[in-house]
Write an enzyme that holds these catalytic residues in place. Structure first.
Site, PDB file in Angstrom:
ATOM      1  N   GLY A 144      32.026  42.662  51.423  1.00  0.00           N
ATOM      2  CA  GLY A 144      33.339  41.777  51.585  1.00  0.00           C
ATOM      3  C   GLY A 144      33.003  40.959  50.226  1.00  0.00           C
ATOM      4  O   GLY A 144      33.092  41.719  49.100  1.00  0.00           O
TER       5      GLY A 144
ATOM      6  N   GLY B  80      33.182  38.752  47.834  1.00  0.00           N
ATOM      7  CA  GLY B  80      31.698  38.157  47.096  1.00  0.00           C
ATOM      8  C   GLY B  80      32.013  36.923  46.230  1.00  0.00           C
ATOM      9  O   GLY B  80      31.272  36.155  45.926  1.00  0.00           O
ATOM     10  N   ARG B  81      33.047  37.472  45.837  1.00  0.00           N
ATOM     11  CA  ARG B  81      33.596  36.290  44.591  1.00  0.00           C
ATOM     12  C   ARG B  81      35.324  35.935  44.147  1.00  0.00           C
ATOM     13  O   ARG B  81      35.921  35.442  43.417  1.00  0.00           O
ATOM     14  CB  ARG B  81      33.239  36.190  43.793  1.00  0.00           C
ATOM     15  CG  ARG B  81      33.395  38.204  42.715  1.00  0.00           C
ATOM     16  CD  ARG B  81      33.800  38.086  41.407  1.00  0.00           C
ATOM     17  NE  ARG B  81      33.680  39.769  40.582  1.00  0.00           N
ATOM     18  CZ  ARG B  81      34.257  39.674  39.768  1.00  0.00           C
ATOM     19  NH1 ARG B  81      34.188  38.553  38.771  1.00  0.00           N
ATOM     20  NH2 ARG B  81      34.658  41.246  39.551  1.00  0.00           N
TER      21      ARG B  81
ATOM     22  N   LYS C 191      40.415  34.565  42.533  1.00  0.00           N
ATOM     23  CA  LYS C 191      39.223  35.660  41.805  1.00  0.00           C
ATOM     24  C   LYS C 191      38.280  34.564  41.158  1.00  0.00           C
ATOM     25  O   LYS C 191      38.241  34.626  40.444  1.00  0.00           O
ATOM     26  CB  LYS C 191      39.824  36.083  41.328  1.00  0.00           C
ATOM     27  CG  LYS C 191      38.843  38.062  41.782  1.00  0.00           C
ATOM     28  CD  LYS C 191      38.808  39.348  41.139  1.00  0.00           C
ATOM     29  CE  LYS C 191      38.072  40.125  40.896  1.00  0.00           C
ATOM     30  NZ  LYS C 191      38.975  41.266  40.492  1.00  0.00           N
TER      31      LYS C 191
ATOM     32  N   GLY D 134      29.415  34.350  42.437  1.00  0.00           N
ATOM     33  CA  GLY D 134      30.824  33.960  43.165  1.00  0.00           C
ATOM     34  C   GLY D 134      31.399  33.915  42.089  1.00  0.00           C
ATOM     35  O   GLY D 134      33.167  33.852  42.531  1.00  0.00           O
TER      36      GLY D 134
ATOM     37  N   ARG E 153      45.511  35.932  42.462  1.00  0.00           N
ATOM     38  CA  ARG E 153      45.950  36.876  42.262  1.00  0.00           C
ATOM     39  C   ARG E 153      46.746  37.227  43.711  1.00  0.00           C
ATOM     40  O   ARG E 153      46.423  36.500  44.676  1.00  0.00           O
ATOM     41  CB  ARG E 153      44.582  38.248  42.686  1.00  0.00           C
ATOM     42  CG  ARG E 153      45.090  39.370  42.760  1.00  0.00           C
ATOM     43  CD  ARG E 153      44.525  40.516  42.786  1.00  0.00           C
ATOM     44  NE  ARG E 153      43.047  41.034  43.891  1.00  0.00           N
ATOM     45  CZ  ARG E 153      41.812  41.808  43.672  1.00  0.00           C
ATOM     46  NH1 ARG E 153      41.640  42.320  42.971  1.00  0.00           N
ATOM     47  NH2 ARG E 153      41.556  41.251  45.008  1.00  0.00           N
TER      48      ARG E 153
ATOM     49  N   ARG F 252      41.879  47.199  52.782  1.00  0.00           N
ATOM     50  CA  ARG F 252      40.733  48.064  52.083  1.00  0.00           C
ATOM     51  C   ARG F 252      40.467  48.994  53.327  1.00  0.00           C
ATOM     52  O   ARG F 252      40.537  48.928  54.775  1.00  0.00           O
ATOM     53  CB  ARG F 252      39.549  47.673  51.338  1.00  0.00           C
ATOM     54  CG  ARG F 252      39.881  46.784  50.311  1.00  0.00           C
ATOM     55  CD  ARG F 252      39.169  45.852  50.099  1.00  0.00           C
ATOM     56  NE  ARG F 252      39.264  44.587  49.250  1.00  0.00           N
ATOM     57  CZ  ARG F 252      39.668  44.870  48.292  1.00  0.00           C
ATOM     58  NH1 ARG F 252      39.531  45.488  47.166  1.00  0.00           N
ATOM     59  NH2 ARG F 252      39.453  43.615  47.260  1.00  0.00           N
TER      60      ARG F 252
ATOM     61  N   ASP G 122      35.849  50.882  48.930  1.00  0.00           N
ATOM     62  CA  ASP G 122      36.439  49.425  48.739  1.00  0.00           C
ATOM     63  C   ASP G 122      37.239  49.215  47.858  1.00  0.00           C
ATOM     64  O   ASP G 122      37.567  47.637  48.141  1.00  0.00           O
ATOM     65  CB  ASP G 122      35.300  48.356  48.950  1.00  0.00           C
ATOM     66  CG  ASP G 122      34.442  48.470  47.155  1.00  0.00           C
ATOM     67  OD1 ASP G 122      34.146  49.886  47.481  1.00  0.00           O
ATOM     68  OD2 ASP G 122      34.067  48.262  47.047  1.00  0.00           O
TER      69      ASP G 122
END
Length: 491
Positions: free
Chosen positions: A87, A89-90, A110, A123, A173, A180, A249
């Site tokens: 998942g 995470g950050r 991000k 994170g 981003r 994915r 991923d």
């Protein structure tokens, strides 16, 4: 002022697809850069993004009213080992915007703070990896390779702990989506067939609407993703790009390059080149990337098996048939690209062997990948330019042995030499984001708070196929003391 108008279809999927989360505010955000052309493409006012209010959004200190911030759930094979829950995470998906072309695009922060998927991580993102992703993703865009984009970058006024204390930053981003192969694996590994079906239908609607009209839509979806990945990886190889961490991923079902971590570009041609500090067994070496892409797609096919038919054996045979199309699709894209790089507009027997002989000679003689093909663009129109190309080989005789066969083949081509030169210059870049240049940019920003080198390199990389005499030094390969042997993902 045109602020982002979010309309988030992914956030309307069932709750188990994501976690609702709010970005963690930072101490003192400061703008590094706004990608004004991309902002305009998205229908967002770049001046607003650069304003105090806009910077607060880019840093995660303010959430726009129309945004629905989420962290998406996914799993994945990392270096061949399966991790059932990863998942974001950050990274926090603010939402989706409809760009001026009518395409739905994700906007993600991000480095915006921890999420339920952070796995004890902070994170956050360090400044260096943010600058690397900004530079490389925008370079890939200019090279014509499908990619996520960098909309903006800000510093946070805070430090993050990695091997040392480093300045923090947030990258904004943009992607066609952040779905994915690992997103499918998240549901398939839990036996959640309905989740796989819901996700597949969402991907068809968003990325491959033609598949909905097929007799077997989910098979058509797999076919489309296989084709997209085959063409993408071929394009990587044609510019000497090494992704670095081709985990499932990090494999986008939209066919975009995603998750620029320890990525790098070849200097000298070496099929076994690895730059990532964590790729100890060369799993993701430059030359392994096509095979890894097919391996990743096989994991996707496994997830989709329940959707391909009630008969498990027949569904497996169907999936294998689709996966077998990867090799020919990759070869078509790769060999077609090599022919264009060599100035060949027609296809003839022996072309693949001619290209392979050149690549073998380059590998044996440590010839620079980018400069060799750029030099051939000139040599195709003027034999006197051979002198520069042969100088790139440790043993110039290796080039001398190959060049006559190439010239003979060029003689079988239609068109004149001047047109051929122009066509070759349009596919053989002069400028790539060379690793030592990126590292110099990072050092200037991190050590001296100097972003002028970052801005200049971005300017150069925006026009990779132009000669740009004023920036000719950016074409040069690294000196021995400048060579970058390892890159790092920055998490």
């Amino acid at each position: 002022m045109a602020q982002p108008a979010f309309d988030s279809a992914y956030a309307r999927l069932p709750d188990r697809f994501f976690a609702r989360v709010t970005p963690t505010p930072v101490k003192a955000p400061r703008l590094i850069r706004v990608n004004a052309p991309l902002a305009a493409e998205l229908g967002i006012d770049p001046d607003w993004l650069a304003s105090e209010e806009g910077v607060a959004v880019l840093a995660g200190n303010r959430v726009p009213d129309t945004a629905t911030p989420i962290a998406t759930a996914y799993a994945g094979h990392q270096f061949g080992g399966f991790v059932p829950q990863l998942g974001d995470g950050r990274a926090i998906l603010l939402g989706e915007v409809i760009d001026r072309g009518g395409t739905r695009r994700d906007v993600q922060l991000k480095g915006a703070g921890p999420t339920p998927y952070s796995r004890r991580g902070d994170g956050r993102a360090a400044l260096g990896p943010v600058l690397r992703e900004y530079l490389v993703s925008e370079a890939m865009q200019a090279l014509g390779i499908p990619t996520t984009r960098a909309l903006a970058a800000v510093t946070t006024g805070e430090r993050v702990v990695r091997e040392t204390m480093l300045p923090g930053a947030v990258l904004t981003r943009v992607a066609s989506s952040h779905i994915r192969v690992g997103t499918f694996q998240f549901f398939a590994s839990r036996g959640d067939v309905e989740g796989v079906r819901t996700l597949a239908d969402h991907v068809i609607a968003r990325h491959y609407p033609h598949a909905a009209e097929a007799e077997h839509p989910h098979r058509a979806l797999l076919e489309a993703v296989v084709q997209a990945q085959a063409e993408l990886v071929a394009r990587w190889l044609l510019v000497g790009f090494v992704h670095g961490v081709m985990n499932t991923d990090n494999t986008s079902v939209a066919g975009e390059t995603i998750d620029y971590g320890p990525c790098a570009f070849l200097d000298e041609y070496d099929p076994q080149a690895v730059f990532s500090s964590i790729d100890l067994y060369r799993r993701y070496a430059y030359g392994n990337q096509p095979a890894i892409a097919q391996w990743n797609l096989t994991r996707l096919a496994e997830c989709l098996l329940p959707l391909l038919g009630d008969d498990a054996d027949a569904a497996a045979e169907d999936a294998v048939q689709v996966l077998e199309a990867f090799g020919p699709a990759f070869e078509r894209a790769y060999q077609g690209g090599l022919r264009r790089k060599l100035g060949l507009s027609t296809e003839r027997p022996g072309d693949a062997a001619l290209a392979e002989e050149l690549l073998q000679a380059m590998a044996a003689n440590l010839a620079d990948f980018t400069l060799t093909f750029r030099g051939l663009s000139e040599a195709a129109a003027d034999e006197e330019a051979d002198a520069h190309v042969r100088s790139l080989f440790n043993d110039p005789g290796a080039y001398d042995a190959w060049a006559p066969r190439w010239r003979h083949r060029l003689g079988e081509e239609p068109g004149d030499a001047a047109a051929r030169r122009e066509a070759m210059l349009a596919v053989n870049p002069a400028f790539i984001p060379r690793n030592h240049r990126i590292e110099a940019v990072i050092r200037a920003a991190v050590d001296r708070n100097d972003f002028a080198p970052f801005e200049e390199l971005l300017t150069v990389l925006a026009r990779p196929f132009d000669s740009q005499p004023a920036f000719a030094r950016y074409m040069e390969p690294p000196a021995a003391h400048e060579r970058v042997h390892q890159t790092f993902c920055g998490t």
